[in-house]
Design a protein around this motif. Structure first.
Motif, PDB file in Angstrom:
ATOM      1  N   GLY A  20     -17.512  14.674  35.039  1.00  0.00           N
ATOM      2  CA  GLY A  20     -17.152  14.058  36.307  1.00  0.00           C
ATOM      3  C   GLY A  20     -18.280  14.114  37.321  1.00  0.00           C
ATOM      4  N   ILE A  21     -19.201  15.056  37.157  1.00  0.00           N
ATOM      5  CA  ILE A  21     -20.326  15.171  38.075  1.00  0.00           C
ATOM      6  C   ILE A  21     -21.340  14.057  37.834  1.00  0.00           C
ATOM      7  N   SER A  22     -21.283  13.421  36.668  1.00  0.00           N
ATOM      8  CA  SER A  22     -22.294  12.413  36.337  1.00  0.00           C
ATOM      9  C   SER A  22     -22.259  11.223  37.291  1.00  0.00           C
ATOM     10  N   SER A  23     -21.131  10.998  37.955  1.00  0.00           N
ATOM     11  CA  SER A  23     -21.042   9.855  38.866  1.00  0.00           C
ATOM     12  C   SER A  23     -21.657  10.152  40.234  1.00  0.00           C
ATOM     13  N   GLN A  24     -21.942  11.412  40.515  1.00  0.00           N
ATOM     14  CA  GLN A  24     -22.520  11.767  41.807  1.00  0.00           C
ATOM     15  C   GLN A  24     -24.025  11.555  41.798  1.00  0.00           C
ATOM     16  N   THR A  25     -24.537  11.216  42.951  1.00  0.00           N
ATOM     17  CA  THR A  25     -25.986  11.051  43.055  1.00  0.00           C
ATOM     18  C   THR A  25     -26.658  12.409  43.053  1.00  0.00           C
ATOM     19  N   ASN A  26     -27.774  12.474  42.384  1.00  0.00           N
ATOM     20  CA  ASN A  26     -28.520  13.721  42.265  1.00  0.00           C
ATOM     21  C   ASN A  26     -29.461  13.834  43.458  1.00  0.00           C
ATOM     22  N   ASP A  27     -28.962  14.363  44.547  1.00  0.00           N
ATOM     23  CA  ASP A  27     -29.771  14.495  45.750  1.00  0.00           C
ATOM     24  C   ASP A  27     -29.922  15.956  46.138  1.00  0.00           C
ATOM     25  N   GLU A  28     -30.565  16.196  47.252  1.00  0.00           N
ATOM     26  CA  GLU A  28     -30.824  17.567  47.689  1.00  0.00           C
ATOM     27  C   GLU A  28     -29.536  18.313  48.016  1.00  0.00           C
ATOM     28  N   LEU A  29     -28.551  17.623  48.574  1.00  0.00           N
ATOM     29  CA  LEU A  29     -27.286  18.281  48.919  1.00  0.00           C
ATOM     30  C   LEU A  29     -26.563  18.753  47.665  1.00  0.00           C
ATOM     31  N   LEU A  30     -26.579  17.930  46.605  1.00  0.00           N
ATOM     32  CA  LEU A  30     -25.952  18.338  45.351  1.00  0.00           C
ATOM     33  C   LEU A  30     -26.645  19.573  44.785  1.00  0.00           C
ATOM     34  N   LYS A  31     -27.960  19.572  44.799  1.00  0.00           N
ATOM     35  CA  LYS A  31     -28.703  20.731  44.277  1.00  0.00           C
ATOM     36  C   LYS A  31     -28.433  21.982  45.110  1.00  0.00           C
ATOM     37  N   LYS A  32     -28.336  21.804  46.416  1.00  0.00           N
ATOM     38  CA  LYS A  32     -28.061  22.930  47.301  1.00  0.00           C
ATOM     39  C   LYS A  32     -26.669  23.493  47.040  1.00  0.00           C
ATOM     40  N   ASN A  33     -25.691  22.603  46.868  1.00  0.00           N
ATOM     41  CA  ASN A  33     -24.327  23.054  46.604  1.00  0.00           C
ATOM     42  C   ASN A  33     -24.206  23.717  45.239  1.00  0.00           C
ATOM     43  N   LEU A  34     -24.918  23.197  44.243  1.00  0.00           N
ATOM     44  CA  LEU A  34     -24.916  23.825  42.920  1.00  0.00           C
ATOM     45  C   LEU A  34     -25.516  25.231  42.987  1.00  0.00           C
ATOM     46  N   ALA A  35     -26.584  25.377  43.743  1.00  0.00           N
ATOM     47  CA  ALA A  35     -27.222  26.694  43.875  1.00  0.00           C
ATOM     48  C   ALA A  35     -26.299  27.673  44.587  1.00  0.00           C
ATOM     49  N   ARG A  36     -25.622  27.215  45.627  1.00  0.00           N
ATOM     50  CA  ARG A  36     -24.717  28.111  46.352  1.00  0.00           C
ATOM     51  C   ARG A  36     -23.525  28.504  45.488  1.00  0.00           C
ATOM     52  N   ALA A  37     -22.975  27.553  44.750  1.00  0.00           N
ATOM     53  CA  ALA A  37     -21.845  27.866  43.871  1.00  0.00           C
ATOM     54  C   ALA A  37     -22.280  28.789  42.737  1.00  0.00           C
ATOM     55  N   GLY A  38     -23.473  28.562  42.207  1.00  0.00           N
ATOM     56  CA  GLY A  38     -23.999  29.426  41.153  1.00  0.00           C
ATOM     57  C   GLY A  38     -24.227  30.843  41.643  1.00  0.00           C
ATOM     58  N   PHE A  39     -24.668  30.977  42.870  1.00  0.00           N
ATOM     59  CA  PHE A  39     -24.869  32.306  43.445  1.00  0.00           C
ATOM     60  C   PHE A  39     -23.538  33.043  43.572  1.00  0.00           C
ATOM     61  N   ASN A  40     -22.507  32.329  44.028  1.00  0.00           N
ATOM     62  CA  ASN A  40     -21.183  32.960  44.135  1.00  0.00           C
ATOM     63  C   ASN A  40     -20.685  33.421  42.772  1.00  0.00           C
ATOM     64  N   ALA A  41     -20.864  32.572  41.765  1.00  0.00           N
ATOM     65  CA  ALA A  41     -20.421  32.933  40.411  1.00  0.00           C
ATOM     66  C   ALA A  41     -21.220  34.116  39.875  1.00  0.00           C
ATOM     67  N   PHE A  42     -22.499  34.163  40.210  1.00  0.00           N
ATOM     68  CA  PHE A  42     -23.354  35.274  39.769  1.00  0.00           C
ATOM     69  C   PHE A  42     -22.883  36.600  40.362  1.00  0.00           C
ATOM     70  N   ILE A  43     -22.580  36.594  41.643  1.00  0.00           N
ATOM     71  CA  ILE A  43     -22.128  37.817  42.302  1.00  0.00           C
ATOM     72  C   ILE A  43     -20.795  38.282  41.712  1.00  0.00           C
ATOM     73  N   VAL A  44     -19.866  37.366  41.547  1.00  0.00           N
ATOM     74  CA  VAL A  44     -18.549  37.726  41.001  1.00  0.00           C
ATOM     75  C   VAL A  44     -18.674  38.236  39.568  1.00  0.00           C
ATOM     76  N   SER A  45     -19.521  37.599  38.761  1.00  0.00           N
ATOM     77  CA  SER A  45     -19.663  38.046  37.374  1.00  0.00           C
ATOM     78  C   SER A  45     -20.308  39.426  37.299  1.00  0.00           C
ATOM     79  N   ASN A  46     -21.259  39.720  38.194  1.00  0.00           N
ATOM     80  CA  ASN A  46     -21.860  41.058  38.189  1.00  0.00           C
ATOM     81  C   ASN A  46     -20.853  42.127  38.570  1.00  0.00           C
ATOM     82  N   ILE A  47     -20.047  41.862  39.577  1.00  0.00           N
ATOM     83  CA  ILE A  47     -19.016  42.822  39.979  1.00  0.00           C
ATOM     84  C   ILE A  47     -18.015  43.024  38.846  1.00  0.00           C
TER      85      ILE A  47
END
Length: 111
Positions: free
Chosen positions: A38-65
């Motif tokens: 479903g993400i394939s329809s979104q444009t690959n811009d800076e906001l998408l990359k920023k949101n992916l990085a922020r979501a990945g950081f949240n998942a990283f913190i939760v997985s470490n805990i």
């Protein structure tokens, strides 16, 4: 325009087919990876990359805990069944945190 490589995570959904042949219904959870297409329809811009990085950081913190807590739990219980459940639980929890965080940041927009 660059291609969004994250959509290829959807191919992991094919591992859900293993459940049809082995009778292990736990593999059906892999069908959830098809949602990444479903993400394939979104444009690959800076906001998408920023949101992916922020979501990945949240998942990283939760997985470490969760990993630290599971290591303590496995040490106390000393059972392989508990370890298997914890591995599956951490896998599912970090994916849900990533998906929920990503959707939250996408709906909120750039702030």
């Amino acid at each position: 325009m660059k291609k969004n490589k994250l959509k290829y995570m959807g191919l992991l959904g094919l591992f859900g087919l293993i459940g049809l042949f082995t009778g292990n219904y736990g593999f059906f959870g892999f069908f959830g990876f098809f949602g990444f297409f479903g993400i394939s329809s979104q444009t690959n811009d800076e906001l998408l990359k920023k949101n992916l990085a922020r979501a990945g950081f949240n998942a990283f913190i939760v997985s470490n805990i969760a990993l630290v807590l599971s290591i303590v739990g496995i040490t106390l219980t000393e059972t392989i069944e508990f370890a298997a459940v914890m591995i599956a639980a951490i896998f599912v929890i970090q994916l849900f945190v990533f998906i929920i965080s990503f959707n939250y940041y996408e709906k909120r927009g750039d702030v």
